[in-house]
Each structure stands twice: as structure tokens, then as C-alpha cells.
Motif scaffolding. Structure first.
Motif, PDB file in Angstrom:
ATOM      1  N   ASP A  79       0.825  -1.204   0.000  1.00  0.00           N
ATOM      2  CA  ASP A  79       0.000   0.000   0.000  1.00  0.00           C
ATOM      3  C   ASP A  79       0.863   1.259   0.000  1.00  0.00           C
ATOM      4  O   ASP A  79       2.036   1.225   0.360  1.00  0.00           O
ATOM      5  N   VAL A  80       0.259   2.349  -0.427  1.00  0.00           N
ATOM      6  CA  VAL A  80       0.842   3.685  -0.307  1.00  0.00           C
ATOM      7  C   VAL A  80      -0.269   4.593   0.208  1.00  0.00           C
ATOM      8  O   VAL A  80      -1.353   4.635  -0.373  1.00  0.00           O
ATOM      9  N   LYS A  81       0.010   5.300   1.315  1.00  0.00           N
ATOM     10  CA  LYS A  81      -1.015   6.106   1.956  1.00  0.00           C
ATOM     11  C   LYS A  81      -0.534   7.533   2.175  1.00  0.00           C
ATOM     12  O   LYS A  81       0.664   7.792   2.287  1.00  0.00           O
ATOM     13  N   GLU A  82      -1.500   8.435   2.274  1.00  0.00           N
ATOM     14  CA  GLU A  82      -1.223   9.819   2.649  1.00  0.00           C
ATOM     15  C   GLU A  82      -2.068  10.146   3.869  1.00  0.00           C
ATOM     16  O   GLU A  82      -3.282   9.916   3.875  1.00  0.00           O
ATOM     17  N   ILE A  83      -1.422  10.665   4.904  1.00  0.00           N
ATOM     18  CA  ILE A  83      -2.111  10.993   6.145  1.00  0.00           C
ATOM     19  C   ILE A  83      -1.876  12.458   6.489  1.00  0.00           C
ATOM     20  O   ILE A  83      -0.784  12.996   6.279  1.00  0.00           O
ATOM     21  N   THR A  84      -2.904  13.121   6.991  1.00  0.00           N
ATOM     22  CA  THR A  84      -2.754  14.500   7.438  1.00  0.00           C
ATOM     23  C   THR A  84      -2.168  14.522   8.843  1.00  0.00           C
ATOM     24  O   THR A  84      -2.162  13.506   9.548  1.00  0.00           O
ATOM     25  N   VAL A  90      -6.085  10.383   3.583  1.00  0.00           N
ATOM     26  CA  VAL A  90      -6.697  11.038   2.422  1.00  0.00           C
ATOM     27  C   VAL A  90      -6.317  10.355   1.117  1.00  0.00           C
ATOM     28  O   VAL A  90      -6.809  10.732   0.056  1.00  0.00           O
ATOM     29  N   MET A  91      -5.448   9.366   1.184  1.00  0.00           N
ATOM     30  CA  MET A  91      -5.122   8.540   0.025  1.00  0.00           C
ATOM     31  C   MET A  91      -4.759   7.155   0.532  1.00  0.00           C
ATOM     32  O   MET A  91      -4.033   7.006   1.508  1.00  0.00           O
ATOM     33  N   ASP A  92      -5.278   6.126  -0.138  1.00  0.00           N
ATOM     34  CA  ASP A  92      -4.973   4.746   0.242  1.00  0.00           C
ATOM     35  C   ASP A  92      -4.957   3.920  -1.036  1.00  0.00           C
ATOM     36  O   ASP A  92      -5.999   3.481  -1.527  1.00  0.00           O
ATOM     37  N   TYR A  93      -3.777   3.728  -1.594  1.00  0.00           N
ATOM     38  CA  TYR A  93      -3.628   3.041  -2.876  1.00  0.00           C
ATOM     39  C   TYR A  93      -3.182   1.600  -2.635  1.00  0.00           C
ATOM     40  O   TYR A  93      -2.175   1.352  -1.962  1.00  0.00           O
TER      41      TYR A  93
END
Length: 310
Positions: A79-84, A90-93
């Protein structure tokens, strides 16, 4: 003994002064399972617990502080994620199933956010570099060189717009243009982890299992190296991972799997003097492979973003 104590005090005082505007982003797994921002001295000012082995093997191998204050990270190798900073995902690929990967042996050790907002992901195993937008739509891709080179580790863009990709087998750093053409490579013959292009045009390589960091010219001549142990110190070099180059020419180096008596990260000058150490074994354990050091304006901006949450 008295002289040594005074010398150590002076070193610590100087290091504290020189790195007062430094923050450290760490992403540690292997049982610690934490994403954290710390002061230069290791004091934690923000943290997020990651899933760890509950979601499979989770050796964190890349992490990025983005310009918007969010963090690009992963919990597993799929997985690749973006967290605030407010801890909202806000992104979970899902690399294992998206864009044709279902049923394939894909694992991911390198990713980054591009200037246009897309995310670049190096798909190890299947041997592909992809750019996806925020919806996960494939925007661009190219294949890595066939063979063991397709099993990759760290990857970093160069100022020339090419991409340096590290591969553990056969232990090579390969430079690709945007269409996947090989334009340069360096066979280091170790389970190499990281490489970056320096301002002087040379390439700095963290050799992974080679317990070394080497700088090589475009003509593949070694012009700087530390190996086994940092000269004049007790710092033992183990699995060498991430790298940064400071504006003053110093290198910041990752020293993973080195045990509690060695720093996980350190800054070293061109004349091989260590001027800063990060040894927070209790926080990150023996598996801190990826991190990012933020100095000056970047650190100040991050402090402001964190303060706005309080």
C-alpha cells in the motif's frame, strides 16, 4: 576521564545549537510500528501508530513529508497512503490489486509525490514504475530492466529528471529516463538500498549489506567512502539505507539494524567528522530504514502546521 566528559559536553552543546531548527520524520516497523516526528534530540512531538504485522509484513522502506504538511507512507509493502497531521487518511492506494496487479507478486519499497500532484510508485517484483493520480488512475508507466533488477529498493529522482533505482540482486543502481531507457548504472555487488544524485553530479550510494556509503563519479570512480566503521568514532556501520545531502555539503546517513549502541541516523562532514547523531532505539528499535530530516524553513513550516492543530 575529566577531559573526555568535557569534550562530550561541548559536542552535545554544539550539536544542539547547530540543529535547533531540525525535525526528524521517522517511519519504523519490525515491531515498533510507528510514524513519528521528533526534535533533533529525539523528543516526540507527533506520532501515529501503524498497523504492523496485523496487516502482514510491514518493513517500512520509504516516507515523505509533503509540502502541504501531509505524510506519504506505507503500512505494508502493498500500500501507499497519505495521512494529514490531523491523522486522517486522504489517500490509500492498493498496489496489490490496482492497475493490473491482481494475482501478481508485487511489493513496494519506494514512492514519491510528483510536482503535478501524481504519485510515483516503483513496483518491485513486477518491475514497473507507475504514476497515478489521486483517484488511482494510471497516468504513465515504464518497465524496469528485465532480470533481478526488477526487485527494487529505494528510488530517487535526479535534478535531470531521471530516476535512480536500487536493486538488491544483482546489487546495482540503475538510472532510467522518463521512458524507461537506461542511461547509467553502477554495479556495487551488495544488497544496495539507497542512492541519490549529488549537487556536484556524483552519485552517493548506501550499499545496504555492504556496510558502507560510497560516492562515485559519472565515470564510476569512487571518490569518497566510509565502510565498516566511521573513522575516529565507535560508530559501526550496518545496513546502510537512506541518504540526504545538506546545503553545506554534509551527508545524512541511515544506519539500520545496527543495535542500541549505534545511531540510526547520523550527519557526517566531507572530512568524515560526525556532527549529529540520532539514536532513539527505544522509539524506533532496530528496524529504522526510512526517515527524512527537515532543517531550516521546512522545519519551521512544519512547526507552524503542528501548532495550528493545538
Amino acid at each position: 576521564m575529566h577531559t573526555r566528559i568535557i569534550g562530550l559536553f561541548v559536542f552535545l552543546l554544539t550539536a544542539t545549537f547547530l540543529h535547533a531548527d531540525r525535525l526528524v520524520l521517522v517511519s519504523a516497523s519490525y515491531g515498533k510500528n510507528i510514524l513519528a516526528i521528533t526534535e533533533a534530540n529525539g523528543d516526540v512531538i507527533w506520532s501515529h501508530k501503524t498497523a504492523g504485522q496485523a496487516k502482514g509484513h510491514a518493513g517500512h522502506h520509504d516516507v515523505h513529508m509533503l509540502s502541504n504538511g501531509n505524510i506519504l507512507f506505507h503500512e505494508t509493502w502493498q500500500d501507499v497512503k497519505e495521512i494529514t497531521l490531523g491523522k486522517k487518511i486522504v489517500m490509500d492506494y492498493d498496489c496489490a490489486t490496482a492497475n493490473g496487479n491482481t494475482g501478481k507478486g508485487v511489493n513496494v519499497h519506494a514512492f514519491s509525490r510528483l510536482a503535478n500532484g501524481d504519485t510515483q510508485i516503483v513496483e518491485s517484483g513486477v518491475g514497473r514504475v507507475i504514476n497515478v493520480n489521486r483517484s488511482g488512475e494510471l497516468k504513465h508507466s515504464f518497465n524496469l530492466k528485465p532480470g533481478g533488477t526488477q526487485s527494487s529498493r529505494w528510488a530517487r529522482a535526479t535534478p535531470q529528471g531521471t530516476l535512480l533505482v536500487c536493486s538488491e540482486q544483482p546489487g546495482v543502481v540503475t538510472e532510467y529516463d522518463k521512458n524507461g531507457k537506461v542511461v547509467w548504472d553502477y554495479l556495487i555487488k551488495t544488497r544496495v538500498y539507497g542512492a541519490m544524485r549529488l549537487k556536484n553530479g556524483n552519485t552517493l550510494i548506501a550499499s545496504g549489506s555492504g556496510n558502507s556509503v560510497v560516492e562515485v563519479t559519472p565515470e564510476k570512480k569512487v571518490v569518497w567512502e566510509i565502510k565498516g566503521k566511521v573513522p575516529g568514532t565507535n560508530i559501526e556501520l550496518k545496513w546502510m539505507t537512506c541518504l540526504q545531502e545538506r546545503a553545506n555539503g554534509n551527508f545524512i546517513v541511515g544506519n539500520c539494524h545496527a543495535g542500541p549502541n549505534n545511531p540510526q541516523i547520523f550527519e557526517i562532514t566531507r572530512d568524515k567528522k560526525v556532527v549529529w547523531e540520532f539514536n532513539e532505539f527505544e522509539l524506533v528499535g532496530n528496524g529504522l530504514a526510512c526517515w527524512q530530516v527537515l532543517d531550516g524553513k521546512k522545519a519551521k513550516a512544519l512547526r507552524s502546521q503542528l501548532a495550528a492543530l493545538r
